[in-house]
Structures are given as structure tokens and as C-alpha cells.
Design a protein around this motif. Structure first.
Motif, PDB file in Angstrom:
ATOM      1  N   ASP A  67       0.854  -1.191   0.000  1.00  0.00           N
ATOM      2  CA  ASP A  67       0.000   0.000   0.000  1.00  0.00           C
ATOM      3  C   ASP A  67       0.895   1.248   0.000  1.00  0.00           C
ATOM      4  O   ASP A  67       2.119   1.134  -0.097  1.00  0.00           O
ATOM      5  N   ASP A  69       1.865   3.170   2.296  1.00  0.00           N
ATOM      6  CA  ASP A  69       2.854   3.121   3.374  1.00  0.00           C
ATOM      7  C   ASP A  69       4.028   2.226   2.967  1.00  0.00           C
ATOM      8  O   ASP A  69       5.198   2.613   3.055  1.00  0.00           O
ATOM      9  N   ASP A 120       6.968  -2.269   7.005  1.00  0.00           N
ATOM     10  CA  ASP A 120       5.507  -2.150   7.021  1.00  0.00           C
ATOM     11  C   ASP A 120       4.810  -3.505   6.930  1.00  0.00           C
ATOM     12  O   ASP A 120       3.677  -3.621   6.517  1.00  0.00           O
ATOM     13  N   HIS A 144       4.820  -1.690  12.014  1.00  0.00           N
ATOM     14  CA  HIS A 144       4.096  -0.856  12.979  1.00  0.00           C
ATOM     15  C   HIS A 144       2.732  -1.444  13.271  1.00  0.00           C
ATOM     16  O   HIS A 144       1.893  -0.803  13.876  1.00  0.00           O
ATOM     17  N   HIS A 145       2.500  -2.681  12.786  1.00  0.00           N
ATOM     18  CA  HIS A 145       1.229  -3.344  13.079  1.00  0.00           C
ATOM     19  C   HIS A 145       1.308  -4.041  14.434  1.00  0.00           C
ATOM     20  O   HIS A 145       2.387  -4.281  14.953  1.00  0.00           O
ATOM     21  N   GLY A 182       4.309   2.845   9.090  1.00  0.00           N
ATOM     22  CA  GLY A 182       5.385   1.907   8.797  1.00  0.00           C
ATOM     23  C   GLY A 182       6.602   2.633   8.238  1.00  0.00           C
ATOM     24  O   GLY A 182       7.748   2.246   8.488  1.00  0.00           O
ATOM     25  N   ASP A 218      -1.895   6.030   5.846  1.00  0.00           N
ATOM     26  CA  ASP A 218      -2.130   4.885   6.717  1.00  0.00           C
ATOM     27  C   ASP A 218      -3.071   5.239   7.867  1.00  0.00           C
ATOM     28  O   ASP A 218      -3.190   4.484   8.832  1.00  0.00           O
TER      29      ASP A 218
HETATM   30 MN    MN Z   1       1.336   0.525   7.183  1.00  0.00          MN
END
Ligand code: MN
Length: 571
Positions: A67, A69, A120, A144-145, A182, A218
Motif C-alpha cells: 500500500d 505506506d 511495514d 508498525h502493526h 510503517g 495509513d
Molecule cells: Mn502501514
């Protein structure tokens, strides 16, 4: 209708409200206030694994998500290695949505390497990490998830010297800010490397474009810390206009030379995100790394076309579903309270299922999921969207449903889901049963408003003084207000006559404003009173700037079909 809203007469009161909202969050006022990179639990380990690979001329494989990000982490990596860090034995890849999410075991087979670095993505990639370790490679995860408790720890204890995980959400992590993109995590990784090798780069300004773009794309909360600071610094301080990045210049030149966060969110991000849905995310990445103005412009035009295709596909699929799956859509005879479309579409439609679910939910005023059949694993997967105050994720977590699913994840308003073919009917009848238990009031759409205001209190200052609080976005929406108005004149505009311009006045007819309603829900009766919910906007048609009202909703005074809720209540 019972309007349970604050009343405003002066803009100062709104300013106070916004100021106090920002005060509830940690703020950053300069780049120097960014937290230290070593607060990330494994940053030092990550740095050492990287240095070790470089000193031994090992092959580095970088896996970025697809995506905006993820594409931005590709851009940061690309320019870091191209312009600042001389190292040839490195390859950059972007994941392909059609092959699954994130870093996967087949990547290890397809792209043999000695050190795998993810950006990411990767925080749930235990299988791919295992595959990499099995070949003797090391792994650095930058994500960053949030972690998945069923997938944790990510790797066996005996491999702890060979895997580093940089992610603010992992247990024991000391990095104080969790809601960062991310690309910001990626930037921290390269900043650490740049300092370690004494590279002469202004890391902050070099990659500010990517940090700002991804904090918007994001959907990071724009009321706090790094996420707010980078967007504000980039847009308010006009650093976008001096960005080194050609894609930013092209966007400014062709679309908007003074964009705000909303312009980026609606003007640039959808084009970038469309690539992974329609062609391949690589198309988005190639645009982002162009350095030649003419090429960049051509790629921008190509991305616009891809985004148009995305919109067309969406419309085609929506029309097809409404014709083919009539029995699954609510009507007055079937009394369905949930839409579940068991689609057998071409895989090319995979990327628009969530958007379609949203359109169905909005149109039929009930939660919707759109699924697509996958022959290879005999199961359906897709996306869902909710409506009103219904928590769609909670519905699928009921004990008579959850055990049948291959996976489900998301939040109150949106989810991703997988259902095996042989469980489909059972899940469908159980979800209908659960939806039937919901109270009718939960289905009523919610329109958000910061407060009630009489038109006579409004002037163009409201527009300018609110703009001083930009950027607006997630967790800090541009304020909308509700007024009682009399609709004087209505004019339909647009090729398909799907937009509406109205002239509205207050009861005493002292004030007159132009109100614009894009994709209007209905045409109001001239001379009649309504509640109008709007955002202050500007209309500088013919050189004279006037306050205009951007309509969110128009509601009959005594026959309301929505709930107007305090926009700042559950933020
Ligand atoms: Mn992301």
C-alpha cells in the motif's frame, strides 16, 4: 429530532475546543523532540545484524508492503541506497496482494538472500522467518502493526541472535508513540544506520515527504506526536513545495499547489493504493522514484487511469451484485438485517470487495460483507463494513460463528474474513440470527457534528480560523456543524446530475449561503426547513472569496432518518 449538541455562537469557543482536544495528546514541536531510536526494543540488534551483513558483503533482500505506506518504505530504501549508502548486494521487493499478505515463505525460495529486512509488514510472518532461518539467513522485521498473540513469539528462543524485531507494539517495547506509520519505523531504522556510518544526510528533511504522506495514507491519528508533527511541518511550513521528491512536485504542479492533508488523502493516496488493487504495486513504486519530470508526469497520468479503472470496476461489480444476488439484499419482504454476498468473481475484483461492502452497507443501511470464492483452498474470503453503531467484528466473534472461520480481523466498522465453503451456509444463517437480535436503533446511520450553530453567527472567519488547526484527519476531523436552515433554491449539477447546489437562509432570512452537496441523497423541497450538517468551506468563484457550506447531510426537522452525534465524543 432531539439534537443533543453543544451550541456555538462564537468561533473562539470552537478554537478552545480544538485546542483542548490537542492538549489531551502528547505533542512534538520540533524535529529535535523525536524520541530516541534505541527506545525500540531491538534497534541495536537490528543495527548489528545489518552491519554484520554489510561487512561480509552478504546479500540483503528487502520486502516492502504494497500500500502507500509500504511503497514509501520502498522509496526511502531506494534513495537511501542510491544516493547515500554505497552497497550493491541489495534487492528491493514489494509484496503482491494476489499472492497473500506480507513476508511469506515463498519469498525466501524466490529471492535467496543472507539477510531479509521487512518494512511495514512482518510482525505476523513467523512462517517466513522460519523459512529464512532454515536457509541460514538472518531477519530484521520493521513493522508498525500490532502483534498477533496466536503468532507470538515470532521465532524460537534459540534464534534470538539472528532475528531483530523493530515494532512499537511488541511487548516490552519502550518507544513512547505507538501510532506511527510503517514508513516512520523504516525511517528510524535508516537513521540509526546513517548515524552508525557517519553519513552526511539531513535524514529528517530527506525523507519528510514519505513520513508525512504515510501518516495521512495509513490513517494515523493526526492529533498527536510524530504523526501530527510531520504532516503539519510538511504542509503548513510549505516543505512540500521544496521537497526533493519529483512525485511531490508532479502532484503539486498537476493537482494542487497548496494541498492540505485532506487533498493528499483524496487526491494522491487513492491513485497509489489503486495500483495494488488493479495492476501491481510496483507501478506505484516506479512513479514514486521517478526523478525526471516528464517521466513522472507520464506515470502520474498512468496512475490516474489505473484509479479510474478501479472506480469503473467498483461500479461494474456493484451493478452485477445488485442484479445477480437480489435474494441476499434486504427488501420489504425478506426483512434481512445482514448482507453477505457469496461471490464467485474474477480474482481481479479482489481489491475492491471492501469498498463494495461499504457501498452496500450505506445504501441498504445494514452491515455487509462481500466474499469471493477461492478454488485452491475451497473457501470464501472478503471484507465487511458496518453501519450505524453496530460492531461488525463483535458479530463475527460470537461463539456460534467464530469457530467456523478460517480468519477474521479488523475493528468495529470494518473487517477481513475467511469462511470455508462447507461452513458458509451455517455462518450465513447464524449471522442473520445474530443481526436479528440487534436493536433497530443500531442500524440508523450516524452523522457527526461538533455542535449546533445559527447561520447568523457564521462568517468567513470560521473557515480561516478553523484552518489554523490543520492538519485534519483521523482522530482530529475537520469540524462540521449543524444548523436549522430554509432551502431557497436547488440546482442539480454534474454530468449525471448527482450533485446539488442549494441556497440556504436562516429563519429570519438575514443570512444567505451557498451549500454544495456532492452525491446528494435527495432533492429538498424549496421553502422548507431542514437541519443541515456541513463543513465551512470557501467559494472563490469569480475572485471573491465567500463562505460556502459543504453539505454532509440534510435532515427533515420532524422526520429524521439519522442520528447526529458529537464528532469529538468517542475520539
Ligand atoms: Mn502501514
Amino acid at each position: 429530532m432531539d439534537l443533543n449538541l453543544r451550541k456555538f455562537t462564537k468561533i473562539e469557543a470552537v478554537q478552545e475546543l480544538l485546542t483542548s482536544k490537542l492538549k489531551t495528546q502528547p505533542q512534538i514541536n520540533s524535529y529535535e523532540e523525536f524520541p530516541d531510536q534505541y527506545l525500540f526494543k531491538d534497534m541495536e540488534k537490528a543495527q548489528n545484524l545489518f552491519i554484520n551483513a554489510i561487512s561480509n558483503n552478504k546479500k540483503i533482500i528487502i520486502i516492502c508492503d504494497s500500500d502507500t505506506d509500504g511503497l514509501s518504505t520502498y522509496v526511502i530504501s531506494w534513495f537511501f541506497f542510491k544516493d547515500h549508502f554505497n552497497y550493491d548486494n541489495v534487492e528491493l521487493y514489494i509484496t503482491n496482494r494476489n499472492e497473500g499478505y506480507g513476508f511469506l515463505p515463498f519469498h525466501v525460495e524466490r529471492y535467496p538472500g543472507d539477510l531479509y529486512i521487512t518494512f511495514d509488514n512482518g510482525i505476523t510472518a513467523s512462517e517466513a522467518i522460519k523459512a529464512a532461518l532454515d536457509t541460514g539467513a538472518n531477519v530484521i522485521i520493521n513493522d508498525h502493526h500490532q502483534i498477533d498473540p496466536d503468532n507470538w513469539p515470532l521465532y524460537p528462543e534459540e534464534s534470538k541472535d539472528r532475528v531483530a524485531v523493530v515494532d512499537p507494539w511488541q511487548p516490552e517495547d519502550q518507544f513512547p508513540f505507538k501510532d506511527i506509520s510503517g514508513a516512520v519505523v523504516c525511517w528510524y531504522f535508516y537513521k540509526t544506520i546513517a548515524e552508525k556510518y557517519n553519513l552526511k544526510i539531513d535524514m529528517y528533511h530527506e525523507f519528510l515527504s514519505e513520513m508525512a504522506l504515510t501518516s495521512i495514507s495509513d490513517v494515523m491519528p493526526l492529533d498527536r506526536h510524530i504523526s501530527r508533527f510531520v504532516v503539519k511541518d510538511f504542509l503548513e511550513n510549505k516543505k512540500a513545495q521544496t521537497s526533493k521528491r519529483q512525485y511531490i512536485k508532479t502532484f503539486l504542479d498537476t493537482k494542487n499547489n497548496e494541498p492540505n492533508a485532506e487533498d493528499i488523502a483524496f487526491g494522491l493516496v487513492p491513485c497509489l493504493n489503486a495500483t495494488q488493487r488493479i495492476t501491481k504495486a510496483d507501478d506505484g513504486a516506479v512513479f514514486l522514484i521517478q526523478e525526471d519530470a516528464d517521466n513522472s508526469l507520464k506515470w502520474m497520468e498512468y496512475l490516474d487511469k489505473i484509479n479510474d479503472t478501479r472506480k469503473e470496476r467498483q461500479q461494474l461489480l456493484l451493478d452485477y451484485i445488485e442484479k445477480t444476488y437480489k435474494d441476499y439484499l434486504p427488501n420489504k419482504n425478506n426483512n434481512l438485517k445482514f448482507i453477505m454476498i457469496p461471490g464467485k468473481f474474477h480474482s481481479g475484483y479482489k481489491g475492491v470487495l471492501g469498498i463494495i461492502a461499504g457501498r452496500l452497507a450505506e445504501k441498504y443501511r445494514c452491515p455487509a460483507i462481500v466474499l469471493n470464492y477461492n478454488e485452491s483452498n475451497k473457501s470464501y474470503s472478503g471484507s465487511g463494513r458496518s453501519v450505524g453503531s453496530i460492531n461488525i467484528l463483535e458479530l463475527f466473534r460470537k461463539p456460534n460463528i467464530l469457530p467456523h472461520l478460517t480468519h477474521v480481523g479488523g475493528h468495529k466498522q470494518a473487517l477481513g474474513i475467511g469462511i470455508p465453503e462447507d461452513k458458509l451456509n451455517e455462518v450465513y444463517s447464524n449471522i442473520l440470527e445474530e443481526a436479528n437480535k440487534l436493536d433497530d436503533s443500531q442500524f440508523i446511520p450516524i452523522v457527526k457534528s461538533v455542535g449546533y450553530i445559527d447561520l447568523k453567527s457564521l462568517d468567513i472567519d470560521w473557515y480561516y480560523k478553523l484552518n489554523e488547526f490543520e492538519p485534519f484527519g483521523h482522530m482530529f476531523p475537520r469540524p462540521s456543524f449543524t444548523s436549522k436552515v430554509i432551502v431557497k433554491k436547488t440546482t442539480l449539477i454534474g454530468k449525471q446530475k448527482n450533485h446539488l447546489i442549494m441556497e440556504v437562509t436562516d429563519e429570519k432570512k438575514n443570512m444567505k449561503f451557498k451549500a454544495l452537496w456532492f452525491f446528494h441523497g435527495f432533492v429538498p423541497i424549496e421553502g422548507k426547513e431542514y437541519y443541515l450538517t456541513f463543513k465551512p468551506d470557501i467559494d472563490d468563484f469569480r475572485g471573491e472569496a465567500k463562505l460556502a457550506l459543504r453539505v454532509l447531510h440534510l435532515d427533515e426537522i420532524n422526520n429524521s432518518d439519522i442520528i447526529i452525534k458529537d464528532a469529538f465524543e468517542d475520539l
